[in-house]
Write an enzyme that holds these catalytic residues in place. Structure first.
Site, PDB file in Angstrom:
ATOM      1  CE1 TYR A  68      29.196   1.094  21.090  1.00  0.00           C
ATOM      2  CE2 TYR A  68      27.757   1.404  22.978  1.00  0.00           C
ATOM      3  CZ  TYR A  68      28.410   1.908  21.865  1.00  0.00           C
ATOM      4  OH  TYR A  68      28.261   3.230  21.516  1.00  0.00           O
ATOM      5  CB  VAL A 100      33.787   2.228  16.096  1.00  0.00           C
ATOM      6  CG1 VAL A 100      33.640   3.705  16.442  1.00  0.00           C
ATOM      7  CG2 VAL A 100      32.407   1.561  16.004  1.00  0.00           C
ATOM      8  CG  HIS A 118      33.146   9.059  15.814  1.00  0.00           C
ATOM      9  ND1 HIS A 118      32.091   9.123  14.927  1.00  0.00           N
ATOM     10  CD2 HIS A 118      33.437  10.351  16.134  1.00  0.00           C
ATOM     11  CE1 HIS A 118      31.772  10.401  14.719  1.00  0.00           C
ATOM     12  NE2 HIS A 118      32.570  11.164  15.433  1.00  0.00           N
ATOM     13  CB  CYS A 130      42.360   4.796  35.704  1.00  0.00           C
ATOM     14  SG  CYS A 130      42.455   3.121  35.024  1.00  0.00           S
ATOM     15  CB  CYS A 147      38.860  -0.486  35.485  1.00  0.00           C
ATOM     16  SG  CYS A 147      40.557   0.025  35.140  1.00  0.00           S
ATOM     17  CB  CYS A 150      41.001   2.548  38.874  1.00  0.00           C
ATOM     18  SG  CYS A 150      39.674   2.798  37.693  1.00  0.00           S
ATOM     19  CG  ASN A 213      25.339   8.990   0.648  1.00  0.00           C
ATOM     20  OD1 ASN A 213      24.284   8.358   0.653  1.00  0.00           O
ATOM     21  ND2 ASN A 213      25.900   9.456   1.746  1.00  0.00           N
ATOM     22  CB  ALA A 231      30.601   2.505  -0.888  1.00  0.00           C
TER      23      ALA A 231
HETATM   24  P1  OAD Z   1      24.930   7.585   8.950  1.00  0.00           P
HETATM   25  O1  OAD Z   1      24.164   6.359   9.269  1.00  0.00           O
HETATM   26  O2  OAD Z   1      24.477   8.870   9.540  1.00  0.00           O
HETATM   27  O3  OAD Z   1      24.990   7.793   7.377  1.00  0.00           O
HETATM   28  C1  OAD Z   1      25.305   6.737   6.521  1.00  0.00           C
HETATM   29  C2  OAD Z   1      25.284   7.267   5.104  1.00  0.00           C
HETATM   30  O4  OAD Z   1      25.700   6.223   4.241  1.00  0.00           O
HETATM   31  C3  OAD Z   1      23.931   7.755   4.612  1.00  0.00           C
HETATM   32  O5  OAD Z   1      24.086   9.033   4.023  1.00  0.00           O
HETATM   33  C4  OAD Z   1      23.518   6.711   3.563  1.00  0.00           C
HETATM   34  O6  OAD Z   1      22.773   7.296   2.495  1.00  0.00           O
HETATM   35  C5  OAD Z   1      24.863   6.214   3.090  1.00  0.00           C
HETATM   36  N1  OAD Z   1      24.891   4.821   2.591  1.00  0.00           N
HETATM   37  C6  OAD Z   1      24.204   3.754   3.026  1.00  0.00           C
HETATM   38  N2  OAD Z   1      24.556   2.636   2.372  1.00  0.00           N
HETATM   39  C7  OAD Z   1      25.512   3.003   1.473  1.00  0.00           C
HETATM   40  C8  OAD Z   1      26.271   2.309   0.503  1.00  0.00           C
HETATM   41  N3  OAD Z   1      26.136   0.988   0.315  1.00  0.00           N
HETATM   42  N4  OAD Z   1      27.157   3.008  -0.252  1.00  0.00           N
HETATM   43  C9  OAD Z   1      27.297   4.360  -0.077  1.00  0.00           C
HETATM   44  N5  OAD Z   1      26.599   5.068   0.841  1.00  0.00           N
HETATM   45  C10 OAD Z   1      25.722   4.410   1.601  1.00  0.00           C
HETATM   46  O7  OAD Z   1      26.467   7.254   9.334  1.00  0.00           O
HETATM   47  P2  OAD Z   1      27.648   8.259   9.653  1.00  0.00           P
HETATM   48  O8  OAD Z   1      27.596   9.442   8.773  1.00  0.00           O
HETATM   49  O9  OAD Z   1      28.875   7.448   9.702  1.00  0.00           O
HETATM   50  O10 OAD Z   1      28.803   8.348  15.872  1.00  0.00           O
HETATM   51  O11 OAD Z   1      27.268   8.701  11.123  1.00  0.00           O
HETATM   52  C11 OAD Z   1      28.138   9.547  11.812  1.00  0.00           C
HETATM   53  C12 OAD Z   1      28.171   9.171  13.274  1.00  0.00           C
HETATM   54  O12 OAD Z   1      26.856   9.129  13.806  1.00  0.00           O
HETATM   55  C13 OAD Z   1      28.714   7.782  13.567  1.00  0.00           C
HETATM   56  O13 OAD Z   1      30.132   7.728  13.619  1.00  0.00           O
HETATM   57  C14 OAD Z   1      28.133   7.509  14.915  1.00  0.00           C
HETATM   58  C15 OAD Z   1      26.723   7.974  14.688  1.00  0.00           C
HETATM   59  O14 OAD Z   1      26.032   8.361  15.825  1.00  0.00           O
HETATM   60  C16 OAD Z   1      29.150   7.891  17.062  1.00  0.00           C
HETATM   61  O15 OAD Z   1      28.920   6.755  17.407  1.00  0.00           O
HETATM   62  C17 OAD Z   1      29.846   8.905  17.906  1.00  0.00           C
END
Ligand code: OAD
Length: 248
Positions: A68, A100, A118, A130, A147, A150, A213, A231
């Protein structure tokens, strides 16, 4: 009529619009997405069960914090891109995001208008729940530590696989999704539930879904408006000059 014009017309007529975003929104800020075939996607290089689950943290907390902190230092160098900036011009629009990274707020979106499903990578919280939470300097994140309240380990204030979404945020997102006339879906694979279920909630409520997308979606229903491209290019073309707001 082009799909873009069709989408702008739907937005112009909508009395309540919101945005649902994922990692693709920040891709052009240099932040890696999770899924994809570009060779940079996080879950094609790293094991989510080791790095984004409670079991992975319990097994090796220092490894998780190190990962991270690498992401945090990458984020510290990043800047919002034209997609974030286009959204920030509409402060009355609720931003429901899986991201995030805090880039929507850094672009100027009011913090109160951003629903973080998230969590945030910009803070740590107590792993024993805690209640202690503290901000982290993204440029110089601290190593694994206890922490102060705690003594348990501190962990990133994000949602991991198998964990529930923050209830108040999730309830608000669901409430809004069920009342929309238009939902703009940007840069998400829409594969991670329950977050992705918001799209279905909006559709069930009669909302038009406009998707941006880089990849066309095989599953995207024909009645939705799909815009294929980056985007940072398509979002300004879609929303600039319109009066958009979420009716709460
Ligand atoms: P993903 O990595 O699963 O999907 C990203 C999407 O963005 C894909 O469909 C790509 O085609 C698209 N993409 C990439 N570059 C782009 C651009 N320049 N313009 C438009 N679209 C583009 O990411 P998330 O859907 O956010 O969860 O993933 C969902 C969750 O899975 C995240 O929040 C995270 C991960 O595990 C946690 O950490 C809990």
């Amino acid at each position: 009529m082009s799909r873009l014009l069709e989408a702008r017309r739907a937005l112009a007529e909508s009395r309540s619009t919101a945005v649902f975003s994922g990692a693709g929104l920040s891709a052009e800020s240099g932040i890696a997405t999770f899924r994809g075939n570009d060779g940079h996607a996080l879950w094609s290089k790293f094991n989510p069960l080791e790095l984004a689950s409670v079991a992975g943290f319990d097994e090796n907390p220092a490894r998780v914090i190190e990962w991270y902190n690498w992401r945090r230092t990458e984020l510290a160098k990043a800047r919002p891109n034209a997609a974030h900036t286009a959204l920030a011009k509409h402060p009355g629009l609720v931003q429901i995001t899986q991201n995030v990274d805090g880039l929507l707020e850094r672009a100027g979106c009011p913090a109160a208008a951003v629903l973080h499903l998230h969590g945030t990578i910009g803070a740590d919280r107590c792993n024993a729940a805690c209640g202690h939470e503290e901000a982290v300097d993204l440029a110089q994140p601290p190593p694994l530590r206890a922490c102060p309240r705690c003594g348990a380990h501190l962990r990133p204030a994000v949602v991991w696989f198998g964990e529930a979404l923050p209830p108040a945020v999730w309830n608000e997102a669901q409430r809004i999704a069920a009342r929309l006339e238009c939902l703009i879906v940007v840069g998400t694979s829409a594969t991670v539930y329950p977050a992705a279920g918001l799209i279905e909630d909006a559709v069930a409520a009669g909302s038009t879904v406009i998707s941006i997308n880089t990849e066309p979606s095989a599953s995207f229903a024909a009645e939705h408006i799909e815009l294929v491209g980056a985007a940072s290019v398509l979002l300004p073309q879609l929303v600039d000059g319109l009066a958009l707001a979420t009716s709460l």
